[in-house]
Design a protein around this motif. Structure first.
Motif, mmCIF file in Angstrom:
data_model
loop_
_atom_site.group_PDB
_atom_site.id
_atom_site.type_symbol
_atom_site.label_atom_id
_atom_site.label_comp_id
_atom_site.label_asym_id
_atom_site.label_seq_id
_atom_site.Cartn_x
_atom_site.Cartn_y
_atom_site.Cartn_z
ATOM 1 N N ARG A 221 29.437 35.242 27.226
ATOM 2 C CA ARG A 221 28.745 34.651 26.250
ATOM 3 C C ARG A 221 28.189 35.709 25.323
ATOM 4 N NH1 ARG A 221 28.258 29.189 27.091
ATOM 5 N NH2 ARG A 221 28.251 28.624 29.454
ATOM 6 N N GLY A 222 27.892 35.290 24.074
ATOM 7 C CA GLY A 222 27.395 36.218 22.904
ATOM 8 C C GLY A 222 26.108 37.073 23.759
ATOM 9 N N GLU A 223 25.975 38.355 23.355
ATOM 10 C CA GLU A 223 24.937 39.316 23.762
ATOM 11 C C GLU A 223 24.972 39.092 25.335
ATOM 12 O OE1 GLU A 223 23.344 41.069 21.923
ATOM 13 O OE2 GLU A 223 24.123 40.434 20.100
ATOM 14 N N SER A 224 25.844 39.341 25.966
ATOM 15 C CA SER A 224 26.038 39.388 27.414
ATOM 16 C C SER A 224 27.111 40.246 27.962
ATOM 17 C CB SER A 224 26.114 38.114 28.113
ATOM 18 O OG SER A 224 27.414 37.255 28.032
ATOM 19 N N SER A 225 27.203 40.697 29.333
ATOM 20 C CA SER A 225 28.196 41.442 29.875
ATOM 21 C C SER A 225 28.601 40.987 31.043
ATOM 22 C CB SER A 225 27.825 42.871 29.745
ATOM 23 O OG SER A 225 26.635 43.236 30.719
ATOM 24 N N ILE A 226 29.856 41.398 31.668
ATOM 25 C CA ILE A 226 30.220 41.234 33.024
ATOM 26 C C ILE A 226 30.755 42.490 33.716
ATOM 27 C CG2 ILE A 226 30.859 38.957 32.366
ATOM 28 C CD1 ILE A 226 33.740 39.812 32.535
ATOM 29 N N HIS A 227 30.741 42.469 34.889
ATOM 30 C CA HIS A 227 31.348 43.661 35.697
ATOM 31 C C HIS A 227 32.317 43.150 36.773
ATOM 32 C CE1 HIS A 227 30.964 46.608 39.136
ATOM 33 N NE2 HIS A 227 31.727 47.413 38.247
ATOM 34 N N VAL A 228 33.584 43.607 36.806
ATOM 35 C CA VAL A 228 34.618 43.102 37.716
ATOM 36 C C VAL A 228 35.199 44.380 38.204
ATOM 37 C CG1 VAL A 228 36.579 41.600 37.748
ATOM 38 C CG2 VAL A 228 35.023 41.336 35.865
ATOM 39 N N ILE A 229 35.767 44.237 39.551
ATOM 40 C CA ILE A 229 36.125 45.084 40.263
ATOM 41 C C ILE A 229 37.589 44.380 40.581
ATOM 42 C CG2 ILE A 229 36.576 46.575 42.554
ATOM 43 C CD1 ILE A 229 33.373 46.454 42.706
ATOM 44 N N TYR A 230 38.835 45.281 40.219
ATOM 45 C CA TYR A 230 40.218 45.056 40.600
ATOM 46 C C TYR A 230 40.556 45.778 41.551
ATOM 47 C CZ TYR A 230 39.622 42.214 36.281
ATOM 48 O OH TYR A 230 39.430 41.522 35.130
ATOM 49 N N THR A 231 41.245 45.276 42.554
ATOM 50 C CA THR A 231 41.813 46.047 43.635
ATOM 51 C C THR A 231 43.353 46.097 43.626
ATOM 52 O OG1 THR A 231 39.949 45.251 45.136
ATOM 53 C CG2 THR A 231 41.772 46.316 46.181
ATOM 54 N N LEU A 232 44.099 47.222 43.582
ATOM 55 C CA LEU A 232 45.283 47.342 43.570
ATOM 56 C C LEU A 232 45.699 48.160 44.536
ATOM 57 C CD1 LEU A 232 44.597 46.938 40.446
ATOM 58 C CD2 LEU A 232 46.594 47.897 39.822
ATOM 59 N N GLU A 233 47.166 47.828 45.134
ATOM 60 C CA GLU A 233 47.649 48.659 46.103
ATOM 61 C C GLU A 233 47.690 50.206 45.581
ATOM 62 O OE1 GLU A 233 51.592 48.843 49.041
ATOM 63 O OE2 GLU A 233 51.274 47.086 47.776
ATOM 64 N N LYS A 234 47.413 51.063 46.481
ATOM 65 C CA LYS A 234 47.509 52.620 46.095
ATOM 66 C C LYS A 234 48.717 52.790 45.503
ATOM 67 C CE LYS A 234 48.381 55.458 49.355
ATOM 68 N NZ LYS A 234 48.269 56.204 50.486
ATOM 69 N N PHE A 235 48.661 53.568 44.305
ATOM 70 C CA PHE A 235 49.652 54.189 43.893
ATOM 71 C C PHE A 235 49.377 55.546 43.071
ATOM 72 C CE2 PHE A 235 47.830 51.616 40.724
ATOM 73 C CZ PHE A 235 48.023 52.273 39.538
ATOM 74 N N THR A 236 50.597 56.241 42.596
ATOM 75 C CA THR A 236 50.055 57.442 41.683
ATOM 76 C C THR A 236 51.079 57.405 40.456
ATOM 77 O OG1 THR A 236 51.752 58.833 42.977
ATOM 78 C CG2 THR A 236 49.251 58.846 43.709
ATOM 79 N N LEU A 237 50.896 58.089 39.506
ATOM 80 C CA LEU A 237 51.829 58.101 38.384
ATOM 81 C C LEU A 237 52.145 59.390 38.071
ATOM 82 C CD1 LEU A 237 49.569 56.011 35.702
ATOM 83 C CD2 LEU A 237 51.470 55.313 37.251
ATOM 84 N N PRO A 238 53.596 59.912 37.480
ATOM 85 C CA PRO A 238 53.966 60.947 36.892
ATOM 86 C C PRO A 238 53.217 61.230 35.871
ATOM 87 C CG PRO A 238 55.642 59.285 36.721
ATOM 88 C CD PRO A 238 54.619 58.574 37.447
#
Length: 274
Positions: A221-238
Protein backbone atom coordinates in the motif's frame (compact mmCIF):
# COMPACT_ATOMS: atom_id res chain seq x y z
CA UNK A 1 3.31 -14.04 -26.54
CA UNK A 2 5.23 -14.23 -29.83
CA UNK A 3 8.59 -14.26 -28.04
CA UNK A 4 7.47 -17.21 -25.94
CA UNK A 5 6.33 -19.05 -29.07
CA UNK A 6 9.66 -18.47 -30.77
CA UNK A 7 11.61 -20.14 -28.00
CA UNK A 8 9.13 -22.98 -27.63
CA UNK A 9 10.29 -24.82 -30.74
CA UNK A 10 12.56 -27.19 -28.83
CA UNK A 11 9.80 -28.10 -26.39
CA UNK A 12 7.35 -28.77 -29.21
CA UNK A 13 9.92 -30.95 -30.97
CA UNK A 14 10.37 -32.94 -27.78
CA UNK A 15 6.61 -33.21 -27.37
CA UNK A 16 6.14 -34.64 -30.87
CA UNK A 17 8.78 -37.31 -30.35
CA UNK A 18 7.33 -40.67 -29.21
CA UNK A 19 8.00 -41.67 -25.63
CA UNK A 20 10.58 -44.46 -25.70
CA UNK A 21 10.76 -45.12 -21.99
CA UNK A 22 8.40 -46.85 -19.60
CA UNK A 23 7.19 -44.92 -16.59
CA UNK A 24 8.12 -46.38 -13.22
CA UNK A 25 6.12 -43.82 -11.19
CA UNK A 26 3.02 -41.92 -12.28
CA UNK A 27 1.94 -38.67 -10.61
CA UNK A 28 -1.17 -36.61 -11.38
CA UNK A 29 -1.57 -32.95 -10.40
CA UNK A 30 -3.96 -30.10 -11.14
CA UNK A 31 -2.58 -26.91 -12.70
CA UNK A 32 -4.04 -23.49 -13.53
CA UNK A 33 -2.36 -21.26 -16.14
CA UNK A 34 -3.05 -17.95 -17.85
CA UNK A 35 -1.85 -16.12 -20.95
CA UNK A 36 -0.45 -13.05 -19.15
CA UNK A 37 1.93 -14.88 -16.81
CA UNK A 38 4.47 -17.65 -17.22
CA UNK A 39 4.16 -20.60 -14.84
CA UNK A 40 7.43 -22.24 -13.73
CA UNK A 41 7.69 -25.80 -12.36
CA UNK A 42 10.87 -27.17 -10.80
CA UNK A 43 11.18 -30.97 -11.14
CA UNK A 44 13.43 -33.11 -8.92
CA UNK A 45 14.98 -34.81 -11.97
CA UNK A 46 15.92 -33.76 -15.54
CA UNK A 47 13.07 -33.57 -18.06
CA UNK A 48 13.32 -36.22 -20.79
CA UNK A 49 10.12 -35.67 -22.80
CA UNK A 50 7.06 -33.39 -22.94
CA UNK A 51 3.65 -33.98 -24.52
CA UNK A 52 1.14 -31.13 -24.87
CA UNK A 53 -2.53 -32.12 -25.00
CA UNK A 54 -3.59 -28.93 -26.79
CA UNK A 55 -2.03 -26.29 -29.09
CA UNK A 56 -3.54 -23.71 -26.73
CA UNK A 57 -0.81 -24.56 -24.22
CA UNK A 58 2.81 -23.49 -24.72
CA UNK A 59 5.68 -25.14 -22.86
CA UNK A 60 9.44 -25.02 -22.90
CA UNK A 61 12.34 -26.30 -20.85
CA UNK A 62 14.28 -23.30 -19.58
CA UNK A 63 17.49 -22.92 -21.63
CA UNK A 64 20.54 -23.89 -19.61
CA UNK A 65 18.55 -26.05 -17.20
CA UNK A 66 17.36 -29.65 -17.27
CA UNK A 67 14.56 -29.64 -14.72
CA UNK A 68 12.64 -26.34 -15.00
CA UNK A 69 9.54 -26.19 -17.21
CA UNK A 70 7.81 -22.95 -18.21
CA UNK A 71 4.14 -23.05 -19.26
CA UNK A 72 1.81 -20.41 -20.67
CA UNK A 73 -1.65 -20.25 -22.26
CA UNK A 74 -1.84 -19.20 -25.91
CA UNK A 75 -5.41 -17.89 -25.63
CA UNK A 76 -7.67 -16.28 -23.07
CA UNK A 77 -9.73 -19.44 -22.58
CA UNK A 78 -9.67 -23.10 -23.58
CA UNK A 79 -11.22 -26.43 -22.64
CA UNK A 80 -9.43 -28.41 -19.93
CA UNK A 81 -6.47 -30.33 -21.32
CA UNK A 82 -3.33 -32.00 -20.02
CA UNK A 83 0.46 -31.94 -20.14
CA UNK A 84 2.57 -35.06 -19.71
CA UNK A 85 6.20 -34.83 -18.61
CA UNK A 86 8.59 -37.76 -18.28
CA UNK A 87 11.71 -37.23 -16.20
CA UNK A 88 14.90 -39.27 -15.88
CA UNK A 89 14.40 -42.42 -13.86
CA UNK A 90 11.07 -43.13 -15.55
CA UNK A 91 8.71 -40.85 -13.59
CA UNK A 92 5.63 -39.70 -15.47
CA UNK A 93 3.97 -36.45 -14.38
CA UNK A 94 0.53 -35.64 -15.75
CA UNK A 95 -0.95 -32.20 -15.19
CA UNK A 96 -4.65 -31.63 -15.76
CA UNK A 97 -4.54 -28.05 -17.02
CA UNK A 98 -7.31 -25.49 -17.01
CA UNK A 99 -7.41 -21.79 -17.75
CA UNK A 100 -7.53 -19.34 -14.85
CA UNK A 101 -7.18 -15.59 -15.56
CA UNK A 102 -5.73 -14.86 -12.11
CA UNK A 103 -3.92 -17.94 -10.73
CA UNK A 104 -2.95 -17.73 -7.07
CA UNK A 105 0.72 -18.38 -7.88
CA UNK A 106 2.94 -19.17 -10.87
CA UNK A 107 5.88 -20.81 -9.09
CA UNK A 108 5.81 -24.50 -8.20
CA UNK A 109 8.08 -27.34 -7.19
CA UNK A 110 7.51 -31.11 -7.44
CA UNK A 111 8.34 -32.66 -4.08
CA UNK A 112 9.79 -36.13 -3.52
CA UNK A 113 6.27 -37.60 -3.33
CA UNK A 114 5.41 -36.21 -6.76
CA UNK A 115 3.04 -33.57 -5.35
CA UNK A 116 2.90 -30.11 -6.94
CA UNK A 117 3.58 -27.51 -4.25
CA UNK A 118 3.67 -23.74 -4.35
CA UNK A 119 7.00 -22.12 -3.57
CA UNK A 120 5.54 -20.66 -0.38
CA UNK A 121 4.59 -24.11 0.93
CA UNK A 122 8.03 -25.65 0.49
CA UNK A 123 9.82 -25.87 3.82
CA UNK A 124 13.26 -27.11 4.82
CA UNK A 125 13.88 -30.84 4.75
CA UNK A 126 14.79 -31.26 8.42
CA UNK A 127 13.33 -33.01 11.45
CA UNK A 128 11.33 -29.98 12.58
CA UNK A 129 11.01 -27.97 9.36
CA UNK A 130 8.67 -25.22 10.54
CA UNK A 131 10.77 -24.32 13.58
CA UNK A 132 13.95 -24.38 11.45
CA UNK A 133 12.42 -21.91 9.02
CA UNK A 134 11.13 -19.65 11.79
CA UNK A 135 14.56 -19.59 13.42
CA UNK A 136 16.22 -18.75 10.09
CA UNK A 137 13.71 -15.98 9.44
CA UNK A 138 14.24 -14.49 12.91
CA UNK A 139 17.99 -14.59 12.38
CA UNK A 140 17.68 -12.60 9.16
CA UNK A 141 16.01 -9.45 10.40
CA UNK A 142 15.60 -6.38 8.14
CA UNK A 143 18.92 -4.53 8.21
CA UNK A 144 20.46 -1.41 6.73
CA UNK A 145 22.86 -3.26 4.45
CA UNK A 146 22.65 -2.57 0.73
CA UNK A 147 24.04 -5.23 -1.59
CA UNK A 148 21.97 -3.80 -4.44
CA UNK A 149 19.22 -1.21 -4.77
CA UNK A 150 17.08 0.44 -7.43
CA UNK A 151 14.39 3.08 -7.38
CA UNK A 152 11.67 3.57 -9.98
CA UNK A 153 9.49 6.57 -9.34
CA UNK A 154 8.73 6.51 -5.62
CA UNK A 155 9.17 2.74 -5.23
CA UNK A 156 12.53 1.48 -4.01
CA UNK A 157 13.77 -2.10 -3.68
CA UNK A 158 16.86 -3.03 -1.69
CA UNK A 159 18.70 -6.34 -1.46
CA UNK A 160 19.78 -5.93 2.14
CA UNK A 161 21.90 -9.02 2.40
CA UNK A 162 22.72 -12.51 1.14
CA UNK A 163 23.07 -15.31 3.68
CA UNK A 164 24.05 -18.97 3.54
CA UNK A 165 23.13 -21.97 5.68
CA UNK A 166 24.09 -25.48 4.56
CA UNK A 167 22.79 -25.87 0.96
CA UNK A 168 20.58 -22.78 0.93
CA UNK A 169 21.11 -19.13 0.01
CA UNK A 170 18.83 -16.51 1.55
CA UNK A 171 18.14 -13.23 -0.23
CA UNK A 172 16.76 -10.55 2.10
CA UNK A 173 14.75 -8.04 0.06
CA UNK A 174 12.81 -4.97 1.17
CA UNK A 175 10.47 -2.92 -0.99
CA UNK A 176 9.34 0.55 0.07
CA UNK A 177 6.46 2.36 -1.62
CA UNK A 178 6.68 6.10 -0.96
CA UNK A 179 3.89 6.92 -3.40
CA UNK A 180 0.15 7.10 -2.79
CA UNK A 181 -0.50 4.42 -5.44
CA UNK A 182 -0.44 0.80 -4.27
CA UNK A 183 2.29 -1.40 -5.76
CA UNK A 184 0.91 -4.82 -6.80
CA UNK A 185 3.65 -7.42 -7.26
CA UNK A 186 2.87 -9.65 -10.23
CA UNK A 187 6.06 -11.72 -10.09
CA UNK A 188 9.57 -11.90 -8.66
CA UNK A 189 12.07 -13.66 -10.93
CA UNK A 190 15.68 -14.68 -10.30
CA UNK A 191 17.48 -14.69 -13.66
CA UNK A 192 21.16 -15.35 -14.42
CA UNK A 193 22.41 -13.36 -17.40
CA UNK A 194 25.68 -12.52 -19.12
CA UNK A 195 27.23 -9.39 -17.61
CA UNK A 196 28.08 -8.08 -21.07
CA UNK A 197 25.99 -8.82 -24.12
CA UNK A 198 27.72 -8.62 -27.49
CA UNK A 199 25.71 -7.17 -30.34
CA UNK A 200 23.75 -9.61 -32.53
CA UNK A 201 24.21 -12.53 -30.16
CA UNK A 202 21.45 -14.42 -28.43
CA UNK A 203 20.74 -13.53 -24.82
CA UNK A 204 21.72 -16.38 -22.50
CA UNK A 205 19.38 -16.59 -19.51
CA UNK A 206 18.91 -19.13 -16.75
CA UNK A 207 15.88 -18.86 -14.47
CA UNK A 208 16.42 -20.00 -10.88
CA UNK A 209 13.21 -20.91 -9.08
CA UNK A 210 13.17 -20.17 -5.31
CA UNK A 211 12.50 -23.20 -3.13
CA UNK A 212 10.92 -21.07 -0.41
CA UNK A 213 9.70 -17.54 0.24
CA UNK A 214 8.66 -16.06 3.55
CA UNK A 215 5.08 -14.86 3.67
CA UNK A 216 4.45 -11.28 2.58
CA UNK A 217 1.54 -9.37 1.05
CA UNK A 218 1.41 -9.16 -2.74
CA UNK A 219 0.23 -5.56 -2.49
CA UNK A 220 2.35 -2.80 -0.96
CA UNK A 221 0.00 0.00 0.00
CA UNK A 222 0.96 3.64 -0.35
CA UNK A 223 3.50 4.91 2.18
CA UNK A 224 4.36 1.39 3.40
CA UNK A 225 6.99 -1.31 2.94
CA UNK A 226 7.52 -5.10 3.10
CA UNK A 227 10.43 -7.42 3.84
CA UNK A 228 10.70 -10.82 2.15
CA UNK A 229 13.28 -13.59 2.36
CA UNK A 230 13.70 -15.77 -0.73
CA UNK A 231 15.48 -19.11 -0.35
CA UNK A 232 17.35 -20.56 -3.30
CA UNK A 233 19.39 -23.72 -3.56
CA UNK A 234 23.06 -22.88 -3.09
CA UNK A 235 24.90 -21.77 -6.24
CA UNK A 236 27.79 -19.58 -7.36
CA UNK A 237 28.38 -17.52 -10.50
CA UNK A 238 31.36 -17.05 -12.83
CA UNK A 239 32.59 -13.46 -13.10
CA UNK A 240 31.05 -13.24 -16.58
CA UNK A 241 27.53 -13.79 -15.19
CA UNK A 242 25.17 -11.67 -13.13
CA UNK A 243 22.06 -12.50 -11.11
CA UNK A 244 19.11 -10.18 -11.64
CA UNK A 245 16.16 -10.10 -9.25
CA UNK A 246 13.29 -8.71 -11.31
CA UNK A 247 10.16 -7.35 -9.63
CA UNK A 248 7.27 -6.84 -12.04
CA UNK A 249 4.31 -4.62 -11.22
CA UNK A 250 0.87 -5.87 -12.22
CA UNK A 251 -0.87 -3.48 -14.62
CA UNK A 252 1.94 -0.97 -14.19
CA UNK A 253 5.35 0.12 -15.39
CA UNK A 254 7.30 0.40 -12.14
CA UNK A 255 9.41 -2.69 -12.82
CA UNK A 256 12.55 -3.00 -10.70
CA UNK A 257 15.77 -4.97 -11.30
CA UNK A 258 18.30 -5.67 -8.56
CA UNK A 259 21.70 -6.69 -9.93
CA UNK A 260 23.90 -9.12 -8.02
CA UNK A 261 27.50 -9.93 -8.94
CA UNK A 262 29.38 -13.16 -8.31
CA UNK A 263 31.43 -11.45 -5.58
CA UNK A 264 28.22 -10.56 -3.70
CA UNK A 265 27.22 -14.22 -3.58
CA UNK A 266 30.74 -15.36 -2.65
CA UNK A 267 30.64 -12.95 0.31
CA UNK A 268 27.36 -14.34 1.68
CA UNK A 269 27.07 -14.12 5.46
CA UNK A 270 26.57 -17.23 7.56
CA UNK A 271 23.17 -17.59 9.26
CA UNK A 272 23.50 -18.32 12.95
CA UNK A 273 20.42 -20.36 13.88
CA UNK A 274 20.17 -20.99 17.62
Amino acid sequence: MKSFKNITGLAIAIALAPFSMSAQNVYVNQLEITENKTTSILFPHPIEAIDLGSPNVLAQRVPGTENVLQIKADTSAFDETNITVITSGGSLHQFNVRYEPYPATCYFIINKSGVLETVQSVIFNETNPVSVFERAYKAIRPQNGKVSKEKVGKVKAVLQGIYVKDNNLFFSVSVQNNSNIAYDIESVAFVVKDRKQAKRTAVQENVIVPIHASSAPKTIRGESSIHVIYTLEKFTLPTTKQLQIVLTERNGGRHITLKVDSSDINNSQSVNIK
